[in-house]
Write a protein that holds these residues in place. Structure first.
Motif, short mmCIF file in Angstrom:
data_model
loop_
_atom_site.label_atom_id
_atom_site.label_comp_id
_atom_site.label_asym_id
_atom_site.label_seq_id
_atom_site.Cartn_x
_atom_site.Cartn_y
_atom_site.Cartn_z
N ALA A 83 -10.48 3.00 -3.83
CA ALA A 83 -10.61 2.26 -2.53
C ALA A 83 -9.65 2.66 -1.34
O ALA A 83 -9.84 2.75 -0.38
CB ALA A 83 -10.05 0.97 -2.97
N GLY A 84 -8.33 3.15 -1.97
CA GLY A 84 -7.44 3.60 -1.05
C GLY A 84 -7.71 5.13 -0.57
O GLY A 84 -6.81 5.43 0.26
N GLY A 86 -10.75 5.95 0.84
CA GLY A 86 -11.70 5.79 1.84
C GLY A 86 -11.73 7.02 2.70
O GLY A 86 -10.99 7.30 3.22
N ALA A 112 -3.44 2.22 6.74
CA ALA A 112 -4.71 1.90 7.16
C ALA A 112 -4.89 0.29 7.55
O ALA A 112 -4.17 -0.47 7.07
CB ALA A 112 -6.04 2.15 6.17
N ARG A 113 -5.75 0.10 8.58
CA ARG A 113 -6.05 -1.15 8.80
C ARG A 113 -7.00 -2.15 7.90
O ARG A 113 -7.85 -1.37 7.34
CB ARG A 113 -6.55 -1.48 10.15
CG ARG A 113 -6.85 -3.02 10.48
CD ARG A 113 -7.92 -3.01 11.42
NE ARG A 113 -8.07 -4.50 11.93
CZ ARG A 113 -9.12 -5.03 12.53
NH1 ARG A 113 -9.93 -4.09 13.04
NH2 ARG A 113 -9.33 -6.20 12.87
N ASP A 114 -6.38 -3.35 7.37
CA ASP A 114 -7.18 -4.08 6.41
C ASP A 114 -7.39 -5.44 6.87
O ASP A 114 -6.52 -6.34 6.56
CB ASP A 114 -6.61 -4.06 4.85
CG ASP A 114 -7.25 -4.96 3.81
OD1 ASP A 114 -8.43 -5.23 4.38
OD2 ASP A 114 -6.64 -5.28 3.10
N VAL A 119 -2.28 -1.84 5.42
CA VAL A 119 -2.01 -1.79 3.80
C VAL A 119 -1.67 -0.19 3.86
O VAL A 119 -2.07 0.60 4.37
CB VAL A 119 -3.40 -2.00 3.18
CG1 VAL A 119 -4.54 -1.14 3.63
CG2 VAL A 119 -3.16 -1.85 1.68
N CYS A 120 -0.86 -0.21 2.85
CA CYS A 120 -0.16 1.24 2.62
C CYS A 120 -0.93 1.85 1.56
O CYS A 120 -1.12 1.38 0.56
CB CYS A 120 1.38 1.05 2.14
SG CYS A 120 2.19 2.56 1.50
N LEU A 121 -1.55 2.79 2.06
CA LEU A 121 -2.30 3.71 1.07
C LEU A 121 -1.72 4.84 0.19
O LEU A 121 -2.02 5.03 -0.72
CB LEU A 121 -3.50 4.51 2.03
CG LEU A 121 -4.41 3.79 3.10
CD1 LEU A 121 -5.48 4.63 3.62
CD2 LEU A 121 -5.04 2.62 2.19
N GLY A 138 -0.41 0.05 -1.92
CA GLY A 138 -0.86 -1.30 -1.97
C GLY A 138 0.08 -2.44 -1.44
O GLY A 138 -0.59 -3.60 -1.43
N ARG A 140 1.34 -4.67 1.60
CA ARG A 140 0.48 -5.17 2.92
C ARG A 140 1.34 -6.02 3.80
O ARG A 140 2.01 -6.70 3.07
CB ARG A 140 -0.61 -6.04 2.32
CG ARG A 140 -1.99 -5.97 3.02
CD ARG A 140 -3.20 -6.38 2.63
NE ARG A 140 -3.40 -7.28 1.50
CZ ARG A 140 -4.65 -7.74 0.68
NH1 ARG A 140 -5.62 -7.20 1.46
NH2 ARG A 140 -4.38 -8.75 0.00
#
Lengths: 264, 264
Positions: A83-84, A86, A112-114, A119-121, A138, A140
DNA sequence: TTCAAAATCTCAATGAGTGAGACGAAATAG
DNA sequence: CTATTTCGTCTCACTCATTGAGATTTTGAA
């Protein structure tokens, strides 16, 4: 769960199962037991056990060392890792974070924006210790907190920006002592100087940072590259050097990304 | 889904939803669209959309940039980060991996057992590039592949060990060119020398490695600390130095862990 | 062994999830 | 700017799977 609310027609079993996962997550190290689930939901005991069983079979939960306790399963870790990534952004960025951290000794992050969060990828710590709102992959934080948030927020369209700030403004000032005016000032600073700086809040006084957005060809923010460092290490020369390094990595990323991000 | 199989009484909606997640995961960067879901399941289109909607509301899925495509959501990343920190092992190990990587320049990994797999909980690359079966956090390999697997496998009870090897043996020799006898030899090597070594397979000829188990007070393997390095960097002296460093970190971890792992 | 707590089972009832198809929304193409 | 395809949602009836209450069994610890 909320029978009076029109549940926009999405399966409640799914909702219930996710509730169990969230309860488990909230219980942290020790895991969650039946009473935790019973307290947090309106489900009956057999139903909870049935869902737990299903979640375990899927690898989303596992039994904790202590009898009767459940922890999050490794399938979440595996899916989360995907998921991280993308659009492949993380894979492209990982070696660059490592290179930056080794070169400068500070810590670098990909965000990235969540929704209303950043959120830290991926994170890569350098030789010098740092503190951060987000400890690792992970993590946020609400959009607005930290320099990476500013970099992401700045490039959203105005309507969205305003919605997010108004919606989260109260929480921001309550939990992080940050008010909207300060955030807007930092956004202005970013547009003027080309980078977002760590806000001098009351929370992490010994650390500061920098961040730049990662924009696609249309100007949409794919993510943000952030750097956190000891305040004592920050000076004009070091800042310029780090910024140069970060910009170079982002530029090379975008060059390489053409083949990945925009295909099909 | 499989009406002929006795579905051990766990909600099928949950199973269906997880199927959708797995399909999405399998589609990688580009994400999955309706046809992918329709092909991979027996669900009807409205049902798929309902489940997708629910999963999106929970943050488990999000819309990909391309219209009609779905990707894994960041909630999975957040939960996955927690899942990888069962009992707090990862948080304890992360700074130690960083320290080892900086000290030696090789790459270090923390693994845990996940059923018949070993799963990477944390990775820290050093200055020297390496290849590995597992590229990063969330990567999974069958138990038996790689030195970390050996370290985990060796300390399971015999029955379990045998089950795993017999069950996965065919896949191991097919996918990795590893046969059971070689694995048992490596386990013996571990017991004799106190560390597991990278098996000289045909797959990653330029790299090799070391691993040691992380055992709790009862001898149960909590995880394994693994190191991967360029074969050209491996010699007796370097091996001894790295092993010393790894053992010291694990010892200090266990000392610190008493307060965390065994409380309540 | 004894005990308490965890996990499973049985069973009936019901209501939630499902499928078929029509309908509305949204984006790209022309 | 309209047309058209594709995506997504809605309606509705049906029925099967999920649910809850309670009894029962299994498990681990004392």
């Amino acid at each position: 769960m909320f029978p009076h609310v029109a549940k926009s027609q999405s399966p409640s079993t799914l909702h219930n199962a996710m509730q169990l996962l969230q309860v488990t997550a909230r219980c942290g190290y020790r895991g969650a037991n039946i009473d935790d689930y019973l307290d947090a939901t309106t489900l009956s005991r057999p139903t909870i056990y049935r869902l737990l069983k299903g979640l375990r079979e899927q690898g989303f939960l596992r039994s904790a060392p202590a009898r009767g306790y459940y922890q999050l399963g490794y399938e979440l870790l595996v899916l989360g890792a995907q998921a991280g990534n993308g659009s492949g952004l993380r894979d492209l960025m990982r070696p660059r974070l490592l290179s930056l951290a080794q070169q400068f000794g500070d810590s670098f992050y990909l965000f990235a924006r969540d929704g209303i969060h950043a959120v830290c990828l991926e994170a890569q710590n350098g030789a010098y210790p740092v503190g951060s709102f987000v400890r690792a992959t992970g993590g946020r934080v609400p959009l607005g907190v930290g320099q990476a948030s500013i970099a992401l927020l700045a490039y959203l369209n105005d309507a969205e920006k305003r919605t997010i700030l108004q919606h989260g403004g109260a929480a921001l000032s309550r939990d992080y002592r940050i008010d909207i005016a300060a955030i807007e000032a930092e956004i202005a600073f970013l547009f003027e100087h080309g980078y977002a700086r760590g806000v001098e809040g009351s929370q992490l006084p010994e650390y500061t940072g920098l961040a730049i957005p990662i924009l696609d060809h249309s100007g949409y923010p794919l993510g943000a590259l952030s750097c956190s460092m000891l305040k004592s290490r920050m000076n004009d020369q070091h800042r310029a050097a780090v910024l140069d390094g970060m910009r170079a990595e982002v530029a090379s990323l975008l060059a390489e990304a053409h083949s990945l991000l925009y295909l099909e």
